[in-house]
Design an enzyme around this catalytic site. Structure first.
Site, PDB file in Angstrom:
ATOM      1  CB  CYS A 138      24.752 -26.463  49.989  1.00  0.00           C
ATOM      2  SG  CYS A 138      26.545 -26.529  49.941  1.00  0.00           S
ATOM      3  CB  CYS A 153      26.858 -30.852  51.740  1.00  0.00           C
ATOM      4  SG  CYS A 153      25.869 -29.462  52.331  1.00  0.00           S
ATOM      5  CB  CYS A 170      15.643 -20.706  55.277  1.00  0.00           C
ATOM      6  SG  CYS A 170      16.651 -20.076  56.636  1.00  0.00           S
ATOM      7  CB  CYS A 218      32.880 -15.061  42.913  1.00  0.00           C
ATOM      8  SG  CYS A 218      33.984 -16.319  42.223  1.00  0.00           S
ATOM      9  CB  CYS A 250      14.406  -4.318  55.976  1.00  0.00           C
ATOM     10  SG  CYS A 250      15.823  -3.783  56.972  1.00  0.00           S
ATOM     11  CG  HIS A 275      13.483  -4.462  60.552  1.00  0.00           C
ATOM     12  ND1 HIS A 275      13.894  -5.140  59.422  1.00  0.00           N
ATOM     13  CD2 HIS A 275      12.125  -4.573  60.588  1.00  0.00           C
ATOM     14  CE1 HIS A 275      12.837  -5.645  58.810  1.00  0.00           C
ATOM     15  NE2 HIS A 275      11.753  -5.318  59.490  1.00  0.00           N
TER      16      HIS A 275
END
Length: 492
Positions: free
Chosen positions: A13, A16, A21, A70, A140, A443
């Site tokens: 980020c 900060c 992940c 955006c 997936c 999935h």
């Protein structure tokens, strides 16, 4: 500092400096963006605070920058070039002795995990060389289709042998590219990114490949698939094949499509089926032709038309759709032949599908029947597991039995007498499975055969499996390859 306990797909980020992940995995980065949007109530807003806040993060592997506000990847930088400074800092870290030491440790771990995947084949030990595809946030559906297509050898080899297309030149030549939807569509090539992805699979050089560049191009040219919500794998496959077909009708790096097709002797003109213009490898491999036969029940007038197809969507017959409880007697099992028979059998059209009879000069009750006029090299069968009931789209979870080899399509042909003894037999090469209850959730994984062995592709994880496990799968999409007419030879 690191938020997640995983080292997969790290993103930093730029607000900060926390490393997480993924853009949406576990919601870390997304929550940071949402918190930034909460208006300040206790303090008076300054002019600076009233300006639009753009929360951005950077991929630690590719150094591409993403803005949550955006909802796009960006190439802009600050006036002070802070983003480029972060890139340079990350590159310095990557080249540091500390990182090299971690890299050596990771290599040791990978080699030990690879050793655990060694298999015995005909007495000799070989490594599991399959490469997985990282999930970029509910992708997936795309990964399952890409893995399936990568195991259709004739189709895959065609793209891998295409010349590379340079999408950029001039000042940016040789530099890392950062795709953004604000660029023109002419700056991207679906064929090129598809080629790169196929080349990255089955090389054995990495355990998982991140198809980000391909997904960016999908976002640009297929607006339906923008965002990170779950999508329908069959719908994605059709869009992908259609857009590959359209792009292939253009040219590559100054080389015309027709010249490339002619160079591949396996794709002769007699094998090609035209869909939406000139033929391409897509129609040469997946293209077949249906004959649609409609008969007026009033005057008996018969109407015939030929429809090209890239896949066949088959209903699961209604008598097999009801879920059985343990107390109920188990009825007959639904088979792929039942679904094919339901698709090709003569049926009377209902009141909403009245046929305009040219002899009667009005819409009349009629019957419809499909025949297959030409079979494709690769027969793709889509089982219609999702259907609308009132305002909901439900899933038909019925198990459909399907053959792994020797699917005989002769009885569905318009002129079976003109086909050879082996030309109508098909062997299974890949299966896409949907796990879960709804089309917008669940999935997708895929099973595929490669050099006589079956693999299960679950995003970045690839495991060796067996035919018995594949046969038990609740198939959503089945890919069958035409058996070559060689006496005594059996595919798979």
């Amino acid at each position: 500092f690191i938020v997640c306990r995983s080292n997969k797909s790290p993103w930093v980020c730029l607000t900060c400096s926390s490393v997480h992940c993924g853009r949406y995995v576990n919601g870390h980065a997304k929550k940071h963006y949402e918190d930034a949007q909460i208006p300040m109530t206790n303090h008076k807003k300054t002019e600076k605070q009233e300006k639009v806040q753009h929360t951005v993060c950077m991929d630690c592997s590719s150094y591409s920058t993403y803005c949550y506000r955006c909802d796009d990847f960006v190439v802009n930088d600050t006036k002070l070039g802070l983003v480029q400074k972060v890139r340079e800092h990350l590159q310095n870290l990557e080249n540091s002795a500390y990182t090299l030491d971690r890299h050596r440790k990771r290599k040791l771990l990978e080699s030990s995990s690879l050793n655990s995947k060694l298999l015995k084949v005909n007495g000799s030990t070989t490594a599991l060389c399959a490469t997985g595809l990282r999930n970029l946030g509910n992708t997936c559906f795309m990964n399952a289709i890409l893995q399936s297509l990568s195991n259709i050898q004739q189709f895959c080899c065609y793209f891998k042998e295409l010349p590379a297309v340079e999408l950029r030149n001039g000042k940016t030549a040789g530099r890392r590219t950062y795709h953004t939807r604000s660029q023109g569509d002419n700056n991207v090539s679906l064929v090129e990114e598809f080629r790169k992805t196929l080349c990255a699979l089955w090389q054995g050089s990495q355990t998982a490949f991140s198809p980000e560049s391909l997904f960016y191009v999908v976002w640009k040219i297929m607006p339906n698939f923008r965002g990170y919500q779950q999508q329908d794998a069959h719908e994605f496959m059709r869009y992908l094949l259609d857009h590959l077909h359209l792009e292939l009708q253009g040219g590559f790096n100054g080389v015309s499509r027709s010249v490339i097709l002619q160079e591949n002797s396996n794709l002769s003109a007699s094998n090609k089926c035209c869909i939406n213009g000139a033929s391409t490898v897509v129609t040469a491999i997946f293209g077949g032709i249906l004959q649609n036969e409609v008969n007026c029940l009033i005057c008996g007038t018969e109407s015939r038309k030929f429809d090209p197809f890239l896949d066949l969507s088959l209903d699961i017959p209604s008598q097999f759709r009801n879920k059985r409880t343990k107390n109920q007697e188990s009825g007959p099992m639904c088979t792929l032949r039942d679904c094919l028979r339901s698709f090709t059998d003569l049926e009377e059209l209902d009141e909403t599908e009245l046929y305009m009879c040219h002899k009667c000069k009005k819409k009349q009750k009629s019957t419809k029947k499909f025949w297959i006029q030409k079979l494709p090299k690769v027969l793709c069968l889509h089982l219609k597991r999702f259907h609308w009931t009132a305002y909901l789209r439900n899933k038909v979870d019925t198990y459909v039995e399907f053959p792994l080899r020797g699917l005989d399509m002769k009885c569905y042909l318009l002129e079976p007498e003109n086909s050879g003894p082996e030309s109508c037999l098909y062997d299974l090469v890949a299966v896409v499975v949907h796990h879960g209850s709804g089309v917008g959730s669940g999935h997708y994984t895929a099973y595929a055969a490669h050099e006589g062995r079956w693999f299960h592709f679950n995003d970045s994880t690839v495991t060796l499996t067996d035919e018995e496990t594949v046969a038990k799968a609740k198939a959503y999409i089945l890919f069958y390859v035409e058996r070559q007419a060689k006496p005594g030879a059996e595919k798979l």
